[in-house]
Design a protein around this motif. Sequence first.
Motif, mmCIF file in Angstrom:
data_model
loop_
_atom_site.group_PDB
_atom_site.id
_atom_site.type_symbol
_atom_site.label_atom_id
_atom_site.label_comp_id
_atom_site.label_asym_id
_atom_site.label_seq_id
_atom_site.Cartn_x
_atom_site.Cartn_y
_atom_site.Cartn_z
ATOM 1 N N TYR A 70 68.827 28.074 12.679
ATOM 2 C CA TYR A 70 68.139 28.496 11.460
ATOM 3 C C TYR A 70 67.421 27.304 10.848
ATOM 4 N N LEU A 71 66.414 27.621 10.064
ATOM 5 C CA LEU A 71 65.785 26.645 9.179
ATOM 6 C C LEU A 71 65.998 27.118 7.746
ATOM 7 N N ILE A 72 66.678 26.293 6.941
ATOM 8 C CA ILE A 72 66.944 26.643 5.541
ATOM 9 C C ILE A 72 66.119 25.707 4.676
ATOM 10 N N ASP A 73 65.042 26.229 4.105
ATOM 11 C CA ASP A 73 64.088 25.382 3.372
ATOM 12 C C ASP A 73 63.690 24.159 4.192
ATOM 13 N N GLY A 74 63.449 24.399 5.499
ATOM 14 C CA GLY A 74 62.987 23.343 6.390
ATOM 15 C C GLY A 74 64.079 22.498 7.003
ATOM 16 N N GLN A 75 65.354 22.705 6.592
ATOM 17 C CA GLN A 75 66.456 21.925 7.142
ATOM 18 C C GLN A 75 67.132 22.713 8.260
ATOM 19 N N ALA A 76 67.286 22.073 9.409
ATOM 20 C CA ALA A 76 67.879 22.727 10.571
ATOM 21 C C ALA A 76 69.357 22.997 10.345
ATOM 22 N N ALA A 77 69.818 24.138 10.851
ATOM 23 C CA ALA A 77 71.225 24.511 10.716
ATOM 24 C C ALA A 77 71.599 25.445 11.849
ATOM 25 N N THR A 78 72.876 25.448 12.155
ATOM 26 C CA THR A 78 73.435 26.406 13.102
ATOM 27 C C THR A 78 74.343 27.344 12.330
ATOM 28 N N ALA A 79 74.905 28.312 13.038
ATOM 29 C CA ALA A 79 75.827 29.225 12.376
ATOM 30 C C ALA A 79 77.026 28.471 11.813
ATOM 31 N N ALA A 80 77.423 27.402 12.504
ATOM 32 C CA ALA A 80 78.585 26.630 12.044
ATOM 33 C C ALA A 80 78.265 25.780 10.827
ATOM 34 N N THR A 81 77.023 25.268 10.751
ATOM 35 C CA THR A 81 76.667 24.360 9.645
ATOM 36 C C THR A 81 75.856 25.053 8.554
ATOM 37 N N THR A 85 76.552 27.118 6.074
ATOM 38 C CA THR A 85 77.069 27.063 4.696
ATOM 39 C C THR A 85 76.984 25.661 4.119
ATOM 40 N N SER A 86 77.308 24.648 4.932
ATOM 41 C CA SER A 86 77.281 23.271 4.423
ATOM 42 C C SER A 86 75.860 22.836 4.080
ATOM 43 N N VAL A 87 74.873 23.239 4.904
ATOM 44 C CA VAL A 87 73.473 22.916 4.593
ATOM 45 C C VAL A 87 73.038 23.650 3.333
ATOM 46 N N LEU A 88 73.450 24.916 3.219
ATOM 47 C CA LEU A 88 73.072 25.719 2.061
ATOM 48 C C LEU A 88 73.604 25.125 0.763
ATOM 49 N N GLN A 89 74.835 24.614 0.803
ATOM 50 C CA GLN A 89 75.445 24.081 -0.415
ATOM 51 C C GLN A 89 74.753 22.826 -0.927
ATOM 52 N N GLN A 90 73.915 22.206 -0.120
ATOM 53 C CA GLN A 90 73.196 21.013 -0.556
ATOM 54 C C GLN A 90 71.969 21.355 -1.404
ATOM 55 N N LEU A 91 71.584 22.630 -1.406
ATOM 56 C CA LEU A 91 70.369 23.045 -2.112
ATOM 57 C C LEU A 91 70.698 23.506 -3.530
ATOM 58 N N HIS A 92 69.830 23.182 -4.469
ATOM 59 C CA HIS A 92 69.915 23.663 -5.866
ATOM 60 C C HIS A 92 71.303 23.392 -6.456
ATOM 61 N N GLN A 93 71.763 22.167 -6.313
ATOM 62 C CA GLN A 93 73.081 21.817 -6.834
ATOM 63 C C GLN A 93 73.091 21.697 -8.356
ATOM 64 N N ASP A 94 71.924 21.737 -8.995
ATOM 65 C CA ASP A 94 71.871 21.604 -10.449
ATOM 66 C C ASP A 94 72.218 22.900 -11.176
ATOM 67 N N ILE A 95 72.393 23.991 -10.437
ATOM 68 C CA ILE A 95 72.736 25.268 -11.068
ATOM 69 C C ILE A 95 73.979 25.839 -10.391
ATOM 70 N N SER A 147 76.966 34.753 4.187
ATOM 71 C CA SER A 147 76.967 33.320 3.897
ATOM 72 C C SER A 147 76.580 33.024 2.456
ATOM 73 N N PHE A 148 75.809 33.926 1.835
ATOM 74 C CA PHE A 148 75.338 33.697 0.466
ATOM 75 C C PHE A 148 76.298 34.257 -0.585
#
Length: 606
Positions: free
Chosen positions: A311-322, A324-334, A364-365
Amino acid sequence: MLDYLLKSSGCLLVFMLFYKLILERESFHHIKRFYLLGSVVFAFTIPLITFTTLAEAEPLTEISGNALVVPQAVVTEEVFDWQFLLWLIYSLGVLFFAFRFVRNLWQLGYKIKNHQKIAKPTHVQVLMLTHIIPHTFLNYVFVEKATLESKAIPKEILLHEEVHATQKHTLDVLLLEVLQIVGWFHPLIYLIKKDIQLNHEFLADQAVIKQGYQTKNYQNILLDFSINSSQGPLVSSINYSLIKKRFTIMKKHSSQRVKWLKSLVMLPLLALLIYSFSTSEVVYDDMVAEEFATDYTARSIEIEVLNNGRYLIDGQAATAATFTSVLQQLHQDITPEIRNHIMNVHVNHDKPVADEAVWFIFNSFQEYGFYRIVTYNQEIIRTKGNTPFAIGDNQEQKGATKEQIAEYNTLAKKYNSQPEDNRRFKTKDVERMEYLYGLMTKEQKANAQPFPNIPPPPPLPPAPPVDSEKMSPELQKLGAQFHKKANAYGKAVSAYMKNQKGNTADLKKQYEEVLAYYKSYKAKADEENSGTILPPPPPPAPSIENKVTALSYSKELAEKGAQFYFNDTKITSEKGLEIIETQKNITVETYPYTNKQPEVKIYTKK
């Protein structure tokens, strides 16, 4: 105030209608007395009752930056201030009735103070030297001295007035008089005051009859004493105009069954009025409400589903295993609670995606938080509680339905028919068109209305012109950040206007981010007194489909010394303008915010 007045008037009217139709002709006058007083109290307090419901904050909708507001000339005209006049009339009315009330109290006090008084066990008789009809105020009974001493006043009349004193009927009248000062314009106050005073007479008549006096003889006495008996608004006296109704009620004897049945009906009536005329208020959850005190706008995350579980999450590469961890790095201010109201997840845009992948993203969300997930053929909204299509149920929609195409064509035609330089888009229409257009197959898109050319958000203000040698390191850093964000925004606008790459919500988000950098940059520049603010630049470059506008904007940038490129090769501005004017299969991208000079890049379409 008007809403409160209407609600209280409605309550009082219902209470009075119930009294007139159900209670007035019954003989349980004590219950009726408290019903009438309670009607006044409840009518003016029920509208103040507020029932609160705890709820989460309403979701924020995406704000389209394309709905520009065109300033209109405002013609001010001096008009007569009717509100002031109404308040003046009301105030004069209050003063008049307050003066009348005080004057009547003073006159009664003067009579009590300056005339002979005889104390009785339950009341005080005030002996008047002038001819009067017996009447009562508080525990004072006013009688004519000569008539009393000659025993010309029947015992029934003296007992009648004594009842007024012992049952403290004057207090009811005083309450209505005070209310009448404030609401002197309200007709229902006068009417219910009349009903209360009449019920006082019912009570006094009932007390006299219970003492064993003959009803017929008592009625004749009342007729003799009721003529010309008006003694003022604050006292209880015998009234001729209501004698007939009093005579009728004297003969009425309500059974205990009727008394309790009609009394019980008052409870559902009260409940109905509270339900109908009270106020409902939604109180948001403290934590969510506090966080939403910050003016958050809608945000989005772009997810592209690749092959082999990548997957690409806002341009960041991720696999099924990673993932959630990649997702948690986004929009940490809210927080997740805020994301549940503003976060929009776009999956693959208008490209097909497997139901299994949608379910994986949906699950995952759950902990991260989202408002809606949009794919090419479905829309999952958290607040609606819907879930992705079931895997293997063949529910995948192959293109848009006839009804969806017809809906899209209606909206697109509406906006395509408007002049392109004066279009006003509604956010919900843009979102709906984007969704329906994403459902269509290539063949359906070719046969449908072209997607309207939606103007981008408003242009950004220019950066303060500064001397780099005099800039502090902090200002240099802010300037670099601003220029980087501004150029990325200009590129995104060009890409969107060329082939609708991206969406209006993303452009709005990007615009606000650049504006935030601009404000910081400008504030710091002003603090260091490094320059002044230039006039706003023209709007971002339109798509090549509107060649006249694209050419005119490029000419404006050329006049400002823009550097032109053709397929990444430097060319003169004259050559660049010639290419834009004569060639068809080209793409024009503009970069008006670069550090050195504006840039116009022309590419041949592949």
